[in-house]
Structures are given as C-alpha cells and as structure tokens.
Motif scaffolding. Structure first.
Motif, PDB file in Angstrom:
ATOM      1  N   PHE A   2       0.835  -1.208   0.000  1.00  0.00           N
ATOM      2  CA  PHE A   2       0.000   0.000   0.000  1.00  0.00           C
ATOM      3  C   PHE A   2       0.871   1.260   0.000  1.00  0.00           C
ATOM      4  CE2 PHE A   2      -2.988  -3.154   1.713  1.00  0.00           C
ATOM      5  CZ  PHE A   2      -4.060  -2.944   0.856  1.00  0.00           C
ATOM      6  N   VAL A   3       2.042   1.167   0.628  1.00  0.00           N
ATOM      7  CA  VAL A   3       2.995   2.282   0.590  1.00  0.00           C
ATOM      8  C   VAL A   3       3.480   2.506  -0.842  1.00  0.00           C
ATOM      9  CG1 VAL A   3       5.313   3.031   1.295  1.00  0.00           C
ATOM     10  CG2 VAL A   3       3.736   2.055   2.991  1.00  0.00           C
ATOM     11  N   LEU A   4       3.736   1.408  -1.576  1.00  0.00           N
ATOM     12  CA  LEU A   4       4.168   1.520  -2.973  1.00  0.00           C
ATOM     13  C   LEU A   4       3.103   2.186  -3.832  1.00  0.00           C
ATOM     14  CD1 LEU A   4       5.927  -1.921  -3.601  1.00  0.00           C
ATOM     15  CD2 LEU A   4       6.973   0.331  -3.877  1.00  0.00           C
ATOM     16  N   LEU A   5       1.856   1.767  -3.660  1.00  0.00           N
ATOM     17  CA  LEU A   5       0.764   2.366  -4.440  1.00  0.00           C
ATOM     18  C   LEU A   5       0.632   3.854  -4.126  1.00  0.00           C
ATOM     19  CD1 LEU A   5      -2.008  -0.391  -4.186  1.00  0.00           C
ATOM     20  CD2 LEU A   5      -0.417   0.011  -6.064  1.00  0.00           C
ATOM     21  N   ASP A   6       0.729   4.188  -2.840  1.00  0.00           N
ATOM     22  CA  ASP A   6       0.620   5.580  -2.418  1.00  0.00           C
ATOM     23  C   ASP A   6       1.777   6.411  -2.983  1.00  0.00           C
ATOM     24  OD1 ASP A   6      -0.780   7.573  -0.756  1.00  0.00           O
ATOM     25  OD2 ASP A   6       1.072   7.588   0.409  1.00  0.00           O
ATOM     26  N   GLU A   7       2.968   5.811  -3.049  1.00  0.00           N
ATOM     27  CA  GLU A   7       4.139   6.504  -3.585  1.00  0.00           C
ATOM     28  C   GLU A   7       3.961   6.815  -5.072  1.00  0.00           C
ATOM     29  OE1 GLU A   7       8.768   5.277  -4.162  1.00  0.00           O
ATOM     30  OE2 GLU A   7       7.862   4.805  -2.218  1.00  0.00           O
ATOM     31  N   ILE A   8       3.431   5.864  -5.818  1.00  0.00           N
ATOM     32  CA  ILE A   8       3.174   6.092  -7.244  1.00  0.00           C
ATOM     33  C   ILE A   8       2.231   7.275  -7.419  1.00  0.00           C
ATOM     34  CG2 ILE A   8       2.092   5.121  -9.321  1.00  0.00           C
ATOM     35  CD1 ILE A   8       3.059   2.356  -8.323  1.00  0.00           C
ATOM     36  N   GLU A   9       1.185   7.301  -6.601  1.00  0.00           N
ATOM     37  CA  GLU A   9       0.176   8.358  -6.736  1.00  0.00           C
ATOM     38  C   GLU A   9       0.738   9.719  -6.337  1.00  0.00           C
ATOM     39  OE1 GLU A   9      -3.452   7.234  -4.830  1.00  0.00           O
ATOM     40  OE2 GLU A   9      -3.809   5.592  -6.240  1.00  0.00           O
TER      41      GLU A   9
END
Length: 528
Positions: A152-159
C-alpha cells in the motif's frame, strides 16, 4: 490493400516501450516477455546462439561487459494472434535522450519498479516523457521475491510522486521469500508459482479464490490472513479500474511479480493485450489523430544506428510506420530533402539478427539502410507528410575536445565521428574560437563519452584522446544574430552548420542574455 484487412492488421498490433530506473529489472522483464512469446527458448539467449548469456537486445560489447542497456533496440514477436513491437530502451540516465526519442515511437509504456525501492529518479523523468507524449502506462512492480516495501505504501508513492492513480489488477500472496503467487482481482482467481531454474518458463497453477482451503493447508497462517485482509480492503476501498481512464492517462493498472523467476509474467502479458491500445490513435500537432487505415503510407525516423552487425558494417535508420502499408521497394517523399527516396533494403531486427521485411503495417518498427540520407525526425510519406509531433532534442550539458592519437587513422576518425554523430547520442561541434581546431563533443552524461571512445576503437580501429572542457550549457543562435556577438564569446557550429554558443554555467548564460537582450538564444537547433 483492402481497408478491412489493413484495419485488422492494425488492431493486431501493440507497440510499447519498457521504462525503468537502472537495476529495476527492465532487461530481465524484456527477456521473459520474449520467452513467453516464444521468441526465444531460454532467457538471455538467441535461438541460434545457445551459449550467448547476454540479453538479446544488448548487442554492443560494452553492454555485454557491464550488463546494462545503453542503446534502444526493436524486437518483434507474436503472441496469441497479436504482433508485439517491443522497444527496449536504455536504462542508464546518461542515455535518456535516446530513450525519449524511442518513446515517441511507442503507443504504450510499461513502467518497471523495484518493489524494495519504489519510484526512483530516472523513473520520474521517463514517466514525465510518457505523460507529455500522452502514452498510457502500465506498472509492473518487480522483484517481489526480495525484501519489499509495504504494497500500500508503494501504491501511495506512485500516486503522490507521479501524480497518477495506481490501481492494482492483481495482488501478491506474500512478499520476499514468502512470495507465492498473485491474485487476479477481476477473475477472483489465485495463480500460484514454483521457482523455475535456468530461465525456462513453467506454467502457474490456479486455485478457486482467496478463501480456498488449499491456502490454509499449504501456507503460513499469518501470510494467508494478511493476504485475505488486503483483498477485502482493496475490494471495498480502492477505486475500480476503468480502461478509458487508463487510455486517457488518468490511472495506471498495477501488476506484481518476479521477472527473474517468471512469477506473474504470463498473467501480465495476457492482460497487456487487452489493455494496451492498437496503433490507431497517433496524435498530430493540431490535436487530431492520424487515421492509419485511410491515410497513405507514412513513417518517421526515430533512431539511427551504425555498425549493428560487423558482418554488414552498414548504417540503419529505424522507422515507425504510422499509416498505410509499407512494401519493400516503395517510393516515398523525404520531407526534409523534399525529394523521392526508394526504400529497397528493409529489415526487422531481433537483437543483432536481421530478416528482410517485404511488408509492414502501422505500429511496426523496421530498419532501412541509411546511406547518409536519413536523420532522426525525418518523415517519409507517399502523399503529403502528416504533421507529426517533433522528436525531442536536448542541449548537451558536458563538453570535451576529441582528437585522434595516430594521424594515420584520421580517415577512420572522421568517418567514425560522422556516422556515430548521426545517431544523435552525442552532439558534434566545430569551434570557431576555442582550442586547436579539434572537434568538440557534447553529451548529457560522462558514460556517453566512454561509449563513444570505445565504439571508435571497436568499430573504426581508432584510438582517441578526450580532453574535458569547462562548459555546461549550449544555446543556438540565428545567422542574423552572429554579427551582434561580442568578441569574447565561445562560438561553435554543430554538425549541420548551425551556430551555437557555449557557456561555463547557467549563470554565465543568464548574464549574457541580460547584457545582450537583442540576441535570441535557442534551446535546440530546430528553433533556429
């Protein structure tokens, strides 16, 4: 050709580029896509050369020695009745100019992220190019078998970093050494994997869903519980995926896997065929789209390469077909020279290997023999040239003089300079005010100098001396402004004879502009 048949060929094609920060696994993913497409039998090897351990697309000696990609390559293969044109781009940031131009020939981008590092510097730059070009982007989060960030941290970082919605289409079961498979959120099916030795592919096997009792019987309870909680959270909380939003560049579908172990590759490739657009939407300068079926043949040159194969010792211009049908021997108008040219020698490439191409369709990438006629950005067409968007040109940031060690090698030195400069990786200048008359080379990064010297040695048998210059900025000027220049400027001409000024720092350039407001400095020669 019958328009209906041509449209069918267009719809079969997918032309895409893989972008990544160095070491994210771009080359490995490239190999595995070729493996699953049946184009190679073993990752890292061409069919006819089973002892060759280097990546299929990395054909130059330095690439093989260092294990990096420094020159874009075009690879075509078929998969499930689709024709895929894969543009493998350099990962090293010193060669980003080549990557930017190659992205202009792609319809889709595949962004590879290291699961343990997330979004890195070069990823940000390349993502911006794709966004500016309007290329939709799929994300493949790689190296899931190694230590990773929280998903979820990775997804948030992309966004947050890239400013695009990241919507997972699959979800991993476990991470690091516990990575066991991926769950398709659309199919509600879990694909489990076993490690595959020596780069050979091994089919995944499916189980019915996240609640299948097989999970409880075979995997650690904590991993299974976390996986089920994640799936519940995603299905209830995350925004659903809409294909049109992806095509509009508003969101990026996210996949997880381990390219080196073939985890998640086949599922990604199958989804890619459905998601990636066919080459029927190329934007023009006026905002309209080029119709690839109703328009006559057209294509543009996005790359020039010398000495791809020592057996041939020829120069190749890579062209992207944008409309109509290419047939070997076709006569087209060369827009820059405003004269007809016959395209008689045409090839499809697979690494170093080449095959004659008799026919090609929109989206296809082919190479044509370049006798010095073609430059990057040239448009070829049967009728009026379409108003395609121009390819990007970047001002170099480091400079050096280059001289030949042995005067008996001057002929090879001049030939090498001319042919390698055509590739657009280095900028070639001749000084009007600096030094002893040795040519000046400009680059975006120091590795470009290393490669340039090495290729002069390997391909032209010329040893050279490189002497760094203190300049960091170049700007082009019009002929009408030459007479206004003060005597203390560092004036040079580029390989096309266009005048340019070299400055030691950005501050020096701004100071010059402030004191000479009537002299217009241009960031690249096409503005002159």
């Amino acid at each position: 050709m019958n328009p209906a048949l041509l449209r069918k060929e267009v719809q079969r094609r997918r032309t895409f580029a893989i972008i990544a920060h160095p070491d994210a696994g771009k080359t490995t993913l490239t190999e595995k896509l070729l493996l699953y497409g049946g184009a190679i039998q073993l990752a890292g090897m061409v069919k006819a050369k089973k002892d060759r351990k280097t990546a299929t697309s990395d054909w130059m000696a330095m690439e093989k020695e260092r294990g990096i990609s420094i020159s874009s390559a075009a690879l075509q293969f078929e998969y499930k009745d689709h024709v895929l044109n894969l543009l493998d781009t350099p990962g090293h940031e010193d060669f980003s100019e080549d990557t930017y131009r190659t992205l202009m020939a792609a319809d889709t981008g595949v962004m590879v992220l290291d699961a343990g590092k997330g979004v890195e510097a070069q990823t940000i730059k390349l993502f911006k190019v794709c966004r500016d070009r309007g290329i939709p982007i799929l994300t493949f989060i790689n190296k899931m078998d190694r230590p990773t960030k929280d998903m979820f941290v990775l997804l948030d970082e992309i966004e947050k970093v890239l400013g695009i919605n990241a919507i997972p289409l699959v979800w991993p079961l476990g991470t690091g050494p516990d990575f066991k498979g991926v769950y398709s959120l659309a199919e509600k099916t879990l694909y489990l994997f076993d490690k595959t030795p020596s780069g050979s592919k091994k089919p995944s096997f499916k189980i019915s869903g996240a609640m299948d009792k097989t999970l409880d019987e075979n995997y650690d309870a904590d991993i299974v519980q976390r996986f089920r909680e994640d799936i519940e959270l995603i299905e209830e909380g995350l925004t659903g995926f809409k294909k049109q939003e992806f095509l509009n560049g508003q969101c990026s579908p996210v996949f997880f896997g381990s390219a080196v172990n073939n985890f998640g590759i086949e599922l990604f490739l199958n989804e890619f065929l459905d998601l990636a657009p066919a080459p029927d939407h190329l934007p023009l300068l006026d905002g309209n789209l080029l119709d690839p079926v109703e328009s006559p043949f057209s294509a543009f040159v996005f790359k020039v390469q010398a000495n791809m194969n020592r057996m041939h010792r020829d120069r190749i211009a890579f062209i992207r077909v944008t409309s109509g049908v290419f047939e070997r021997g076709i006569q087209a108008i060369h827009n820059r020279l405003d004269k007809p040219v016959k395209l008689a020698s045409s090839f499809a490439f697979f690494g170093q290997d080449r095959n004659t191409v008799d026919i090609a369709y929109p989206g296809d990438i082919i190479g044509v023999i370049n006798p010095g006629t073609f430059q990057i950005g040239d448009i070829l067409s049967e009728g009026k040239a379409p108003d395609l968007r121009p390819l990007p040109v970047f001002a170099p940031e480091i400079f050096a003089t280059l001289s030949c060690k042995d005067t008996q090698s001057l002929k090879g030195f001049k030939k090498g300079l001319e042919q390698l400069a055509e590739e657009g990786i280095l900028h070639l200048f001749q000084s009007k005010t600096i030094g002893s008359g040795s040519p000046i080379v400009g680059a975006m990064g120091r590795m470009q100098f290393e490669v340039f010297q090495r290729r002069l040695t390997d391909e032209y048998k010329v040893e050279t001396n490189l002497n760094p210059l203190p300049y960091q900025v170049s700007r082009w000027v019009t002929d009408s402004d030459i007479a206004k220049l003060p005597s203390n400027v560092n004036l040079a001409t580029d390989k096309n004879g266009i005048s340019a000024l070299l400055f030691e720092t950005e501050w020096d350039m701004n100071y010059f502009s402030k004191n000479h407001p009537d002299i217009r400095l241009k960031e690249h020669p096409s503005q002159v």
